[in-house]
Design an enzyme around this catalytic site. Structure first.
Site, PDB file in Angstrom:
ATOM      1  N   GLY A 263      29.435 -33.871  30.822  1.00  0.00           N
ATOM      2  CA  GLY A 263      28.874 -33.068  31.905  1.00  0.00           C
ATOM      3  C   GLY A 263      27.992 -31.975  31.359  1.00  0.00           C
ATOM      4  N   THR A 264      26.780 -31.896  31.846  1.00  0.00           N
ATOM      5  CA  THR A 264      25.789 -31.026  31.222  1.00  0.00           C
ATOM      6  C   THR A 264      24.553 -30.939  32.090  1.00  0.00           C
ATOM      7  OG1 THR A 264      26.329 -31.462  28.921  1.00  0.00           O
ATOM      8  CG2 THR A 264      24.060 -31.055  29.370  1.00  0.00           C
ATOM      9  N   THR A 265      23.807 -29.870  31.930  1.00  0.00           N
ATOM     10  CA  THR A 265      22.400 -29.917  32.294  1.00  0.00           C
ATOM     11  C   THR A 265      21.592 -29.360  31.131  1.00  0.00           C
ATOM     12  OG1 THR A 265      22.895 -29.575  34.617  1.00  0.00           O
ATOM     13  CG2 THR A 265      20.638 -29.189  33.938  1.00  0.00           C
TER      14      THR A 265
ATOM     15  N   SER B 197      24.500 -34.328  34.005  1.00  0.00           N
ATOM     16  CA  SER B 197      25.063 -34.526  35.337  1.00  0.00           C
ATOM     17  C   SER B 197      24.332 -33.685  36.385  1.00  0.00           C
ATOM     18  CB  SER B 197      26.556 -34.202  35.322  1.00  0.00           C
ATOM     19  OG  SER B 197      26.764 -32.916  34.792  1.00  0.00           O
TER      20      SER B 197
END
Lengths: 227, 278
Positions: free
Chosen positions: B57-59, B193
């Site tokens: 999960g990351t941006t 994500s």
């Protein structure tokens, strides 16, 4: 059935050593000297693309004299060894001492087991955070390893260069300008002719840099340094 | 005797990745997870199981401006519905003129970023020159492709690569798919994500030749929107003083945007958001 000629091991080693020494003596010299912020390398090398001085790791530099193809393969092996070790463990675990040992082992084995010994001399330097952590190693064609202080020379007229450095050397650690002048004078004494900056390869291990400490110094920058 | 030095003469290959693949295969990411494992039977099950256990999960996003590129990443890693880490670094400097940000499973992501940095340095030291910007981007594509066996097992690694092309004198952005496909983006891109939310925000406000302060603000706005919409993306943590990491890549090289600058920008954006609401 004919018996092969008997050659005594002493004779064999002596012949090999003579062969290797002759090969190295044909080449030019390279000097490394401690200066205030690290180690300065100066090589008598007219080529601007075939380097004799190279970066191995963050604070380790390599220099080879003698047969190009041979010290080039040693240089590559050193970089692979260092990068692998840094990847497996940590960047600070890569040391010149372990590299010097690797070179010593390799050259020693080649000297005693192969028909033709390597005609090379290797110079390794590592700097630390403090001036007293500097390490200089000279590794000879037969794997002999010498831990040097202050300055070290390899290649064709290494002895002459070292004695020239010794006679003009001062007590305290020189700054960059003094160190460069010092090296050039020693190389001039050894070759018996004037050395042009364009025929020199100059590089530094510079403690003041962040990250990778190795840096090449071009002829122009060396010129402004000396002026 | 040292195992590497005994392998004289060394191979002429300048790739560290290939070097460890041949000499120490157990160190490569794909080898460890088994490339021919029997996974086809229950891919879905494995994926569900593995993904719930792993930090992901990351941006991360990159935007071009008139003199280069800015690249930003949030700091959160999640395991299922739990926060696994609040201080993850997802943006890495890979050499003097390039940086990488990675989305996906945290462990393999960090490993790829580290390996890619060493790969570039290794090439530079062996060959005496840096790879071209295009060359670096292609090499990364091959490394992502080599990761495909792990993707089938649910361990996705999606990098976002930015570099300053010294020849063309411009910043460049490359995105990748899981098969190693490399696609150049001309203006901006965001992955992870919360990538879609970030892209929408940038799309609305982007214009060509932004200045550096403008692009920093835009990138943070996009990251903040992603953090609002996506559980896997962490916004600025004002209690602990944790802010997104940001790097500028331009002709001078790669440098961090100071955390204090990012913090003051975040505060300003938060205030303007409050004013909007009231």
């Amino acid at each position: 059935m004919t018996l092969p000629f008997y050659v005594s091991p002493e004779q064999l080693m002596q012949d090999k050593a003579e062969y290797a020494k002759k090969g190295i003596a044909k080449g030019r010299s390279i000097v490394a000297i401690e200066y205030r912020d690290g180690v300065l390398f100066v090589a008598d090398n007219p080529s601007s693309s075939l380097f004799k001085i190279s970066e191995i790791y963050d604070s380790i530099a390599f220099s080879g004299a003698g047969r190009y193809s041979e010290f080039e393969s040693l240089r590559k092996a050193g970089i692979q060894h260092a990068d692998l070790k840094g990847f497996m463990y940590s960047r600070e675990d890569v040391t010149a001492r372990s590299l010097a040992n690797g070179y010593s082992q390799t050259l020693g084995t080649i000297f005693s087991q192969e028909l033709k010994p390597f005609e090379v001399e290797i110079l390794l330097a590592q700097i630390g955070e403090r001036p007293d952590q500097t390490e200089l190693y000279r590794i000879a064609f037969d794997g002999t390893i010498v831990h040097e202080k202050e300055f070290v020379a390899i290649g064709g007229r290494a002895d002459t260069v070292v004695s020239a450095l010794r006679t003009t050397g001062s007590e305290e650690i020189p700054d960059l300008k003094a160190a460069l002048t010092h090296c050039m004078k020693a190389l001039e004494t050894a070759t018996g002719q004037n050395v042009s900056l364009h025929a020199l390869e100059v590089a530094l291990l510079d403690r003041t840099r962040t990250g990778r400490k190795f840096r090449r110094v071009g002829a122009e920058e060396a010129g402004t340094l000396l002026s | 005797m040292d195992p590497i030095f005994s392998k004289m003469p060394v191979s002429q290959c300048s790739s560290f990745f290939d070097f460890i693949h041949h000499t120490r295969p157990e160190l490569t990411p794909a080898a460890r997870w088994g490339s021919e494992g029997n996974v086809s039977a229950s891919v879905d099950e494995i994926q569900r199981h593995v993904l719930s256990q792993l930090a992901h999960g990351t941006t991360v996003l990159a935007v071009k401006y008139d003199k280069g590129v800015v690249i930003v990443g949030d700091r959160r890693a999640i395991e299922g519905y739990q926060v696994a880490s609040r201080r993850m670094e997802k943006v890495f400097k890979t050499d003097s003129h390039s940086a990488i940000a990675i989305a996906g499973a945290a462990g393999p992501c960090m490993e790829m970023a580290k390996l890619f940095g060493i790969e570039l340095e290794h090439y530079e030291k062996l060959d005496g020159v840096s790879l071209s910007c295009e060359g670096k981007a292609n090499r990364l594509g091959q490394m992502v492709k080599a990761n495909l066996p792990m993707v089938i097992q649910g361990l996705v690694v999606i990098p976002l690569f930015v570099g300053f092309d010294v020849k063309q004198q411009e910043g460049r952005i490359f995105k990748y798919d899981v098969t190693g496909g490399k696609y150049e983006e001309t203006e901006y891109h965001a992955v992870g994500s919360g990538g879609k939310d970030a892209r929408v925000t940038i799309k609305e406000r982007f214009r060509k030749n932004l200045s550096q302060p403008e692009v920093i603000t835009l990138a943070l706005q996009a990251l903040l929107s992603a953090a609002e919409e996506d559980l896997g993306t962490g916004g600025p943590d004002l209690f602990r003083g944790i802010y997104p990491t940001m790097k500028i890549v331009d002709a001078q090289g790669v440098r961090d945007v100071e955390e204090s600058d990012v913090a003051s920008q975040c505060d300003r954006l938060a205030r303007s958001r409050t004013e909007q609401e009231s």
